[in-house]
Design a protein around this motif. Structure first.
Motif, PDB file in Angstrom:
ATOM      1  N   TYR A 140       0.844  -1.199   0.000  1.00  0.00           N
ATOM      2  CA  TYR A 140       0.000   0.000   0.000  1.00  0.00           C
ATOM      3  C   TYR A 140       0.880   1.251   0.000  1.00  0.00           C
ATOM      4  O   TYR A 140       0.667   2.171  -0.786  1.00  0.00           O
ATOM      5  CB  TYR A 140      -0.920  -0.019   1.229  1.00  0.00           C
ATOM      6  N   ASN A 141       1.861   1.271   0.881  1.00  0.00           N
ATOM      7  CA  ASN A 141       2.752   2.430   0.972  1.00  0.00           C
ATOM      8  C   ASN A 141       3.612   2.576  -0.283  1.00  0.00           C
ATOM      9  O   ASN A 141       3.891   3.698  -0.709  1.00  0.00           O
ATOM     10  CB  ASN A 141       3.622   2.345   2.222  1.00  0.00           C
ATOM     11  N   LEU A 142       4.024   1.478  -0.868  1.00  0.00           N
ATOM     12  CA  LEU A 142       4.783   1.532  -2.108  1.00  0.00           C
ATOM     13  C   LEU A 142       3.934   2.158  -3.209  1.00  0.00           C
ATOM     14  O   LEU A 142       4.404   3.034  -3.943  1.00  0.00           O
ATOM     15  CB  LEU A 142       5.234   0.124  -2.519  1.00  0.00           C
ATOM     16  N   ALA A 143       2.684   1.751  -3.304  1.00  0.00           N
ATOM     17  CA  ALA A 143       1.796   2.269  -4.340  1.00  0.00           C
ATOM     18  C   ALA A 143       1.547   3.772  -4.183  1.00  0.00           C
ATOM     19  O   ALA A 143       1.345   4.474  -5.170  1.00  0.00           O
ATOM     20  CB  ALA A 143       0.465   1.516  -4.312  1.00  0.00           C
ATOM     21  N   ARG A 144       1.563   4.253  -2.965  1.00  0.00           N
ATOM     22  CA  ARG A 144       1.253   5.666  -2.710  1.00  0.00           C
ATOM     23  C   ARG A 144       2.484   6.517  -2.421  1.00  0.00           C
ATOM     24  O   ARG A 144       2.364   7.632  -1.947  1.00  0.00           O
ATOM     25  CB  ARG A 144       0.265   5.760  -1.567  1.00  0.00           C
ATOM     26  N   ASP A 145       3.640   5.975  -2.732  1.00  0.00           N
ATOM     27  CA  ASP A 145       4.909   6.685  -2.546  1.00  0.00           C
ATOM     28  C   ASP A 145       5.101   7.138  -1.102  1.00  0.00           C
ATOM     29  O   ASP A 145       5.559   8.236  -0.825  1.00  0.00           O
ATOM     30  CB  ASP A 145       4.997   7.881  -3.499  1.00  0.00           C
ATOM     31  N   ARG A 146       4.737   6.270  -0.171  1.00  0.00           N
ATOM     32  CA  ARG A 146       4.884   6.547   1.255  1.00  0.00           C
ATOM     33  C   ARG A 146       5.831   5.564   1.936  1.00  0.00           C
ATOM     34  O   ARG A 146       5.924   5.549   3.158  1.00  0.00           O
ATOM     35  CB  ARG A 146       3.524   6.464   1.952  1.00  0.00           C
ATOM     36  N   LEU A 147       6.498   4.766   1.148  1.00  0.00           N
ATOM     37  CA  LEU A 147       7.371   3.740   1.698  1.00  0.00           C
ATOM     38  C   LEU A 147       8.564   4.396   2.386  1.00  0.00           C
ATOM     39  O   LEU A 147       9.217   5.269   1.821  1.00  0.00           O
ATOM     40  CB  LEU A 147       7.855   2.829   0.565  1.00  0.00           C
ATOM     41  N   LYS A 148       8.813   4.009   3.616  1.00  0.00           N
ATOM     42  CA  LYS A 148       9.911   4.612   4.373  1.00  0.00           C
ATOM     43  C   LYS A 148      11.266   4.199   3.835  1.00  0.00           C
ATOM     44  O   LYS A 148      12.205   4.989   3.799  1.00  0.00           O
ATOM     45  CB  LYS A 148       9.793   4.264   5.857  1.00  0.00           C
ATOM     46  N   ARG A 149      11.378   2.933   3.442  1.00  0.00           N
ATOM     47  CA  ARG A 149      12.628   2.486   2.837  1.00  0.00           C
ATOM     48  C   ARG A 149      12.335   1.357   1.858  1.00  0.00           C
ATOM     49  O   ARG A 149      11.458   0.531   2.079  1.00  0.00           O
ATOM     50  CB  ARG A 149      13.645   2.044   3.880  1.00  0.00           C
ATOM     51  N   PHE A 150      13.062   1.383   0.787  1.00  0.00           N
ATOM     52  CA  PHE A 150      12.930   0.350  -0.236  1.00  0.00           C
ATOM     53  C   PHE A 150      14.221  -0.451  -0.210  1.00  0.00           C
ATOM     54  O   PHE A 150      15.246  -0.042  -0.736  1.00  0.00           O
ATOM     55  CB  PHE A 150      12.708   0.987  -1.615  1.00  0.00           C
ATOM     56  N   ASP A 151      14.162  -1.586   0.470  1.00  0.00           N
ATOM     57  CA  ASP A 151      15.386  -2.366   0.639  1.00  0.00           C
ATOM     58  C   ASP A 151      15.519  -3.450  -0.428  1.00  0.00           C
ATOM     59  O   ASP A 151      14.605  -3.715  -1.200  1.00  0.00           O
ATOM     60  CB  ASP A 151      15.470  -2.954   2.046  1.00  0.00           C
ATOM     61  N   ASN A 152      16.668  -4.056  -0.434  1.00  0.00           N
ATOM     62  CA  ASN A 152      16.984  -5.081  -1.412  1.00  0.00           C
ATOM     63  C   ASN A 152      16.083  -6.309  -1.268  1.00  0.00           C
ATOM     64  O   ASN A 152      15.750  -6.958  -2.257  1.00  0.00           O
ATOM     65  CB  ASN A 152      18.464  -5.468  -1.302  1.00  0.00           C
ATOM     66  N   ASN A 153      15.673  -6.629  -0.049  1.00  0.00           N
ATOM     67  CA  ASN A 153      14.811  -7.802   0.160  1.00  0.00           C
ATOM     68  C   ASN A 153      13.466  -7.626  -0.550  1.00  0.00           C
ATOM     69  O   ASN A 153      12.966  -8.563  -1.170  1.00  0.00           O
ATOM     70  CB  ASN A 153      14.583  -8.047   1.655  1.00  0.00           C
ATOM     71  N   LEU A 154      12.880  -6.445  -0.440  1.00  0.00           N
ATOM     72  CA  LEU A 154      11.603  -6.185  -1.112  1.00  0.00           C
ATOM     73  C   LEU A 154      11.794  -6.192  -2.623  1.00  0.00           C
ATOM     74  O   LEU A 154      10.985  -6.764  -3.354  1.00  0.00           O
ATOM     75  CB  LEU A 154      11.011  -4.853  -0.643  1.00  0.00           C
ATOM     76  N   ARG A 155      12.864  -5.584  -3.098  1.00  0.00           N
ATOM     77  CA  ARG A 155      13.138  -5.568  -4.535  1.00  0.00           C
ATOM     78  C   ARG A 155      13.279  -6.988  -5.077  1.00  0.00           C
ATOM     79  O   ARG A 155      12.671  -7.347  -6.090  1.00  0.00           O
ATOM     80  CB  ARG A 155      14.418  -4.780  -4.824  1.00  0.00           C
ATOM     81  N   LEU A 156      14.032  -7.817  -4.375  1.00  0.00           N
ATOM     82  CA  LEU A 156      14.209  -9.204  -4.812  1.00  0.00           C
ATOM     83  C   LEU A 156      12.916  -9.998  -4.736  1.00  0.00           C
ATOM     84  O   LEU A 156      12.620 -10.803  -5.625  1.00  0.00           O
ATOM     85  CB  LEU A 156      15.299  -9.884  -3.976  1.00  0.00           C
ATOM     86  N   ALA A 157      12.136  -9.792  -3.680  1.00  0.00           N
ATOM     87  CA  ALA A 157      10.862 -10.502  -3.553  1.00  0.00           C
ATOM     88  C   ALA A 157       9.944 -10.156  -4.718  1.00  0.00           C
ATOM     89  O   ALA A 157       9.317 -11.045  -5.320  1.00  0.00           O
ATOM     90  CB  ALA A 157      10.199 -10.166  -2.224  1.00  0.00           C
TER      91      ALA A 157
END
Length: 119
Positions: free
Chosen positions: A48-65
């Motif tokens: 939800y936060n990623l979609a609304r540009d509210r993500l606090k941090r975008f880490d490598n684990n999320l990118r890989l997932a």
């Protein structure tokens, strides 16, 4: 590639995955996001936060997932569509060219998405 570009690509990829999940299994968009989050091993709020540009941090684990799931999902769809295409050809699909065209068009779309996901 800048962090902003990577984040924008992740947002687009997550949106595509949510739409595909929603299309396949129905329900609400929120339910689709929850199912997708469970498969990715993240909380629905992260998507939800990623979609609304509210993500606090975008880490490598999320990118890989996101990328690993997208690649597996697209490969699975390509295999399914390829099987459907072959079955239609075996059944003499020449009498139903519109159906064949739709299958081939969808397969081309999936292959294009696959190319985007692996770049």
């Amino acid at each position: 590639m800048t962090d902003a570009t990577t984040l924008e690509q992740a947002r687009e990829l997550a949106g595509q995955l949510e739409r595909r999940e929603h299309f396949r299994h129905g329900g609400t968009r929120t339910q689709a996001r929850e199912r997708l989050a469970r498969r990715l091993g993240v909380l629905p709020g992260t998507l939800y936060n990623l979609a609304r540009d509210r993500l606090k941090r975008f880490d490598n684990n999320l990118r890989l997932a996101l990328t690993n799931y997208a690649i597996r999902d697209l490969q699975s769809e390509i295999e399914g569509l390829t099987h459907e295409l072959e079955m239609a050809r075996q059944m003499g699909a020449a009498s139903r060219p519109a159906g064949m065209e739709r299958i081939e068009a969808r397969l081309a779309q999936v292959k294009a998405l696959m190319g985007e996901a692996t770049q």
